[in-house]
Design a protein around this motif. Structure first.
Motif, PDB file in Angstrom:
ATOM      1  N   MET A   1       0.842  -1.178   0.000  1.00 40.65           N
ATOM      2  CA  MET A   1       0.000   0.000   0.000  1.00 40.65           C
ATOM      3  C   MET A   1       0.890   1.246   0.000  1.00 40.65           C
ATOM      4  O   MET A   1       1.842   1.347   0.746  1.00 40.65           O
ATOM      5  CB  MET A   1      -0.904  -0.029   1.229  1.00 40.65           C
ATOM      6  CG  MET A   1      -1.827   1.129   1.285  1.00 40.65           C
ATOM      7  SD  MET A   1      -3.036   1.151   2.650  1.00 40.65           S
ATOM      8  CE  MET A   1      -2.774  -0.300   3.559  1.00 40.65           C
ATOM      9  N   THR A   2       0.545   2.208  -0.844  1.00 44.23           N
ATOM     10  CA  THR A   2       1.300   3.445  -0.955  1.00 44.23           C
ATOM     11  C   THR A   2       0.747   4.470   0.025  1.00 44.23           C
ATOM     12  O   THR A   2      -0.465   4.651   0.121  1.00 44.23           O
ATOM     13  CB  THR A   2       1.185   4.001  -2.386  1.00 44.23           C
ATOM     14  OG1 THR A   2       1.621   3.004  -3.294  1.00 44.23           O
ATOM     15  CG2 THR A   2       2.015   5.236  -2.569  1.00 44.23           C
ATOM     16  N   LYS A   3       1.643   5.153   0.738  1.00 48.39           N
ATOM     17  CA  LYS A   3       1.214   6.184   1.682  1.00 48.39           C
ATOM     18  C   LYS A   3       0.703   7.398   0.924  1.00 48.39           C
ATOM     19  O   LYS A   3       1.370   7.920   0.038  1.00 48.39           O
ATOM     20  CB  LYS A   3       2.379   6.587   2.582  1.00 48.39           C
ATOM     21  CG  LYS A   3       2.000   7.684   3.578  1.00 48.39           C
ATOM     22  CD  LYS A   3       3.227   8.203   4.302  1.00 48.39           C
ATOM     23  CE  LYS A   3       2.904   9.258   5.310  1.00 48.39           C
ATOM     24  NZ  LYS A   3       2.195  10.413   4.841  1.00 48.39           N
ATOM     25  N   GLY A   4      -0.490   7.827   1.281  1.00 48.00           N
ATOM     26  CA  GLY A   4      -1.047   9.032   0.692  1.00 48.00           C
ATOM     27  C   GLY A   4      -0.371  10.261   1.253  1.00 48.00           C
ATOM     28  O   GLY A   4       0.076  10.288   2.404  1.00 48.00           O
ATOM     29  N   LEU A   5      -0.296  11.291   0.452  1.00 48.38           N
ATOM     30  CA  LEU A   5       0.340  12.548   0.834  1.00 48.38           C
ATOM     31  C   LEU A   5      -0.703  13.586   1.233  1.00 48.38           C
ATOM     32  O   LEU A   5      -1.875  13.488   0.852  1.00 48.38           O
ATOM     33  CB  LEU A   5       1.169  13.095  -0.325  1.00 48.38           C
ATOM     34  CG  LEU A   5       2.302  12.222  -0.838  1.00 48.38           C
ATOM     35  CD1 LEU A   5       2.932  12.857  -2.070  1.00 48.38           C
ATOM     36  CD2 LEU A   5       3.340  11.987   0.257  1.00 48.38           C
ATOM     37  N   VAL A   6      -0.251  14.605   1.946  1.00 47.34           N
ATOM     38  CA  VAL A   6      -1.045  15.801   2.188  1.00 47.34           C
ATOM     39  C   VAL A   6      -0.320  16.926   1.451  1.00 47.34           C
ATOM     40  O   VAL A   6       0.837  17.224   1.735  1.00 47.34           O
ATOM     41  CB  VAL A   6      -1.171  16.111   3.695  1.00 47.34           C
ATOM     42  CG1 VAL A   6      -1.908  17.432   3.902  1.00 47.34           C
ATOM     43  CG2 VAL A   6      -1.884  14.972   4.419  1.00 47.34           C
ATOM     44  N   ILE A   7      -1.021  17.504   0.473  1.00 43.92           N
ATOM     45  CA  ILE A   7      -0.448  18.512  -0.414  1.00 43.92           C
ATOM     46  C   ILE A   7      -1.235  19.807  -0.230  1.00 43.92           C
ATOM     47  O   ILE A   7      -2.471  19.788  -0.215  1.00 43.92           O
ATOM     48  CB  ILE A   7      -0.517  18.037  -1.882  1.00 43.92           C
ATOM     49  CG1 ILE A   7       0.283  16.744  -2.041  1.00 43.92           C
ATOM     50  CG2 ILE A   7      -0.042  19.133  -2.838  1.00 43.92           C
ATOM     51  CD1 ILE A   7       0.038  16.021  -3.356  1.00 43.92           C
ATOM     52  N   VAL A   8      -0.525  20.914  -0.101  1.00 47.91           N
ATOM     53  CA  VAL A   8      -1.164  22.216   0.080  1.00 47.91           C
ATOM     54  C   VAL A   8      -0.675  23.153  -1.018  1.00 47.91           C
ATOM     55  O   VAL A   8       0.525  23.310  -1.224  1.00 47.91           O
ATOM     56  CB  VAL A   8      -0.835  22.819   1.467  1.00 47.91           C
ATOM     57  CG1 VAL A   8      -1.406  24.232   1.597  1.00 47.91           C
ATOM     58  CG2 VAL A   8      -1.356  21.921   2.585  1.00 47.91           C
ATOM     59  N   TYR A   9      -1.643  23.769  -1.712  1.00 48.60           N
ATOM     60  CA  TYR A   9      -1.356  24.836  -2.670  1.00 48.60           C
ATOM     61  C   TYR A   9      -1.987  26.102  -2.107  1.00 48.60           C
ATOM     62  O   TYR A   9      -3.197  26.183  -1.945  1.00 48.60           O
ATOM     63  CB  TYR A   9      -1.933  24.530  -4.054  1.00 48.60           C
ATOM     64  CG  TYR A   9      -1.271  23.363  -4.735  1.00 48.60           C
ATOM     65  CD1 TYR A   9       0.096  23.363  -4.996  1.00 48.60           C
ATOM     66  CD2 TYR A   9      -2.012  22.254  -5.126  1.00 48.60           C
ATOM     67  CE1 TYR A   9       0.705  22.290  -5.622  1.00 48.60           C
ATOM     68  CE2 TYR A   9      -1.409  21.178  -5.759  1.00 48.60           C
ATOM     69  CZ  TYR A   9      -0.049  21.207  -5.993  1.00 48.60           C
ATOM     70  OH  TYR A   9       0.561  20.142  -6.608  1.00 48.60           O
TER      71      TYR A   9
ATOM     72  N   ASN B   1      -6.686  11.974  10.576  1.00 51.54           N
ATOM     73  CA  ASN B   1      -7.406  10.698  10.569  1.00 51.54           C
ATOM     74  C   ASN B   1      -7.675  10.138   9.181  1.00 51.54           C
ATOM     75  O   ASN B   1      -8.390   9.148   9.055  1.00 51.54           O
ATOM     76  CB  ASN B   1      -8.724  10.856  11.332  1.00 51.54           C
ATOM     77  CG  ASN B   1      -8.498  11.204  12.783  1.00 51.54           C
ATOM     78  OD1 ASN B   1      -7.569  10.714  13.411  1.00 51.54           O
ATOM     79  ND2 ASN B   1      -9.333  12.074  13.310  1.00 51.54           N
ATOM     80  N   LYS B   2      -7.109  10.741   8.152  1.00 49.51           N
ATOM     81  CA  LYS B   2      -7.344  10.240   6.804  1.00 49.51           C
ATOM     82  C   LYS B   2      -6.771   8.825   6.669  1.00 49.51           C
ATOM     83  O   LYS B   2      -5.778   8.499   7.311  1.00 49.51           O
ATOM     84  CB  LYS B   2      -6.749  11.173   5.754  1.00 49.51           C
ATOM     85  CG  LYS B   2      -5.234  11.065   5.649  1.00 49.51           C
ATOM     86  CD  LYS B   2      -4.727  11.787   4.436  1.00 49.51           C
ATOM     87  CE  LYS B   2      -3.260  11.491   4.211  1.00 49.51           C
ATOM     88  NZ  LYS B   2      -2.952  10.110   3.917  1.00 49.51           N
ATOM     89  N   PRO B   3      -7.397   7.990   5.860  1.00 49.86           N
ATOM     90  CA  PRO B   3      -6.818   6.672   5.610  1.00 49.86           C
ATOM     91  C   PRO B   3      -5.408   6.804   5.037  1.00 49.86           C
ATOM     92  O   PRO B   3      -5.123   7.740   4.280  1.00 49.86           O
ATOM     93  CB  PRO B   3      -7.775   6.048   4.595  1.00 49.86           C
ATOM     94  CG  PRO B   3      -9.071   6.767   4.808  1.00 49.86           C
ATOM     95  CD  PRO B   3      -8.683   8.168   5.186  1.00 49.86           C
ATOM     96  N   ASN B   4      -4.549   5.897   5.379  1.00 45.43           N
ATOM     97  CA  ASN B   4      -3.142   5.959   4.988  1.00 45.43           C
ATOM     98  C   ASN B   4      -2.949   5.981   3.475  1.00 45.43           C
ATOM     99  O   ASN B   4      -2.002   6.571   2.981  1.00 45.43           O
ATOM    100  CB  ASN B   4      -2.379   4.784   5.602  1.00 45.43           C
ATOM    101  CG  ASN B   4      -0.885   4.974   5.477  1.00 45.43           C
ATOM    102  OD1 ASN B   4      -0.370   6.044   5.780  1.00 45.43           O
ATOM    103  ND2 ASN B   4      -0.205   3.953   5.006  1.00 45.43           N
ATOM    104  N   ASP B   5      -3.841   5.343   2.727  1.00 53.26           N
ATOM    105  CA  ASP B   5      -3.658   5.242   1.280  1.00 53.26           C
ATOM    106  C   ASP B   5      -4.348   6.356   0.490  1.00 53.26           C
ATOM    107  O   ASP B   5      -4.341   6.336  -0.736  1.00 53.26           O
ATOM    108  CB  ASP B   5      -4.125   3.873   0.785  1.00 53.26           C
ATOM    109  CG  ASP B   5      -5.578   3.580   1.109  1.00 53.26           C
ATOM    110  OD1 ASP B   5      -6.148   4.249   1.990  1.00 53.26           O
ATOM    111  OD2 ASP B   5      -6.144   2.669   0.485  1.00 53.26           O
ATOM    112  N   VAL B   6      -4.923   7.341   1.160  1.00 56.03           N
ATOM    113  CA  VAL B   6      -5.604   8.446   0.486  1.00 56.03           C
ATOM    114  C   VAL B   6      -4.713   9.682   0.541  1.00 56.03           C
ATOM    115  O   VAL B   6      -4.193  10.032   1.594  1.00 56.03           O
ATOM    116  CB  VAL B   6      -6.963   8.760   1.150  1.00 56.03           C
ATOM    117  CG1 VAL B   6      -7.599  10.014   0.552  1.00 56.03           C
ATOM    118  CG2 VAL B   6      -7.908   7.568   1.015  1.00 56.03           C
ATOM    119  N   SER B   7      -4.551  10.337  -0.605  1.00 52.37           N
ATOM    120  CA  SER B   7      -3.849  11.626  -0.646  1.00 52.37           C
ATOM    121  C   SER B   7      -4.880  12.740  -0.573  1.00 52.37           C
ATOM    122  O   SER B   7      -5.953  12.653  -1.184  1.00 52.37           O
ATOM    123  CB  SER B   7      -3.036  11.763  -1.939  1.00 52.37           C
ATOM    124  OG  SER B   7      -1.926  10.907  -1.912  1.00 52.37           O
TER     125      SER B   7
END
Length: 176
Positions: free
Chosen positions: A1-9, A129-135
């Motif tokens: 499973m790929t770790k999802g990122l948190v991206i801010v623009y 609390n986001k799921p680990n696989d969601v960016s």
């Protein structure tokens, strides 16, 4: 499973939503499922409302906002904007936890926080609390330091020159 990122623009320059849509376009190319929830936009017609339908079923656009807050033709009381933004936050939480989407874009959420339409604490909880696989992609000016701290990638758009300052009005396909 790929770790999802948190991206801010964030930032005062143009291109925050456009950058998020670029991620969506790229992700759809890999058959990833993407949902964009728009917290402020909603009452006007803009290009992504039409073009996003061409990316279905991998891309879903949900415009929940009542339109831009506090501009000349905004006749809605702030309480109405708050109610709709809180609904957008509820929908965002639902989509993030649905196990359907690889990427969820929270468009103009930083601006919604800054305007007091939604609570920063609630947004920080969603990020934590986001799921680990969601960016998650969060766009909008005025990103709070706490959001920036939780992010994996932060890009600030900086205005250097803008056509509006030369009297050029917003253009279809460029600005909306």
């Amino acid at each position: 499973m790929t770790k999802g990122l948190v991206i801010v623009y964030t930032g005062k320059g143009k291109g925050k939503t456009t950058a998020a849509l670029g991620i969506a376009l790229r992700a759809v190319g890999y058959d990833h499922k993407v949902c964009m929830i728009q917290f402020i936009k909603g009452s006007w017609h803009y290009g992504e409302m039409t073009s996003s339908k061409r990316l279905e079923p991998e891309f879903e656009l949900t415009a929940i906002g009542k339109g831009f807050v506090g501009i000349i033709d905004d006749k809605s009381p702030i309480e109405d904007h708050k109610k709709v933004a809180e609904e957008a936050l509820r929908v965002a939480q639902e989509k993030i936890n649905s196990k359907i989407y690889n990427i969820v874009i929270l468009d103009e959420i930083n601006y919604a926080i800054n305007l007091g339409l939604i609570n920063l604490k609630d947004v920080l909880e969603i990020i934590s609390n986001k799921p680990n696989d969601v960016s998650l992609v969060l766009t909008g000016n005025y990103a709070k330091d706490e959001v920036i701290e939780k992010a994996d990638l932060v890009t600030e758009m900086r205005e250097i020159k803008h056509p509006f300052k030369s009297g050029i009005k917003a253009k279809k396909g460029i600005d909306f």
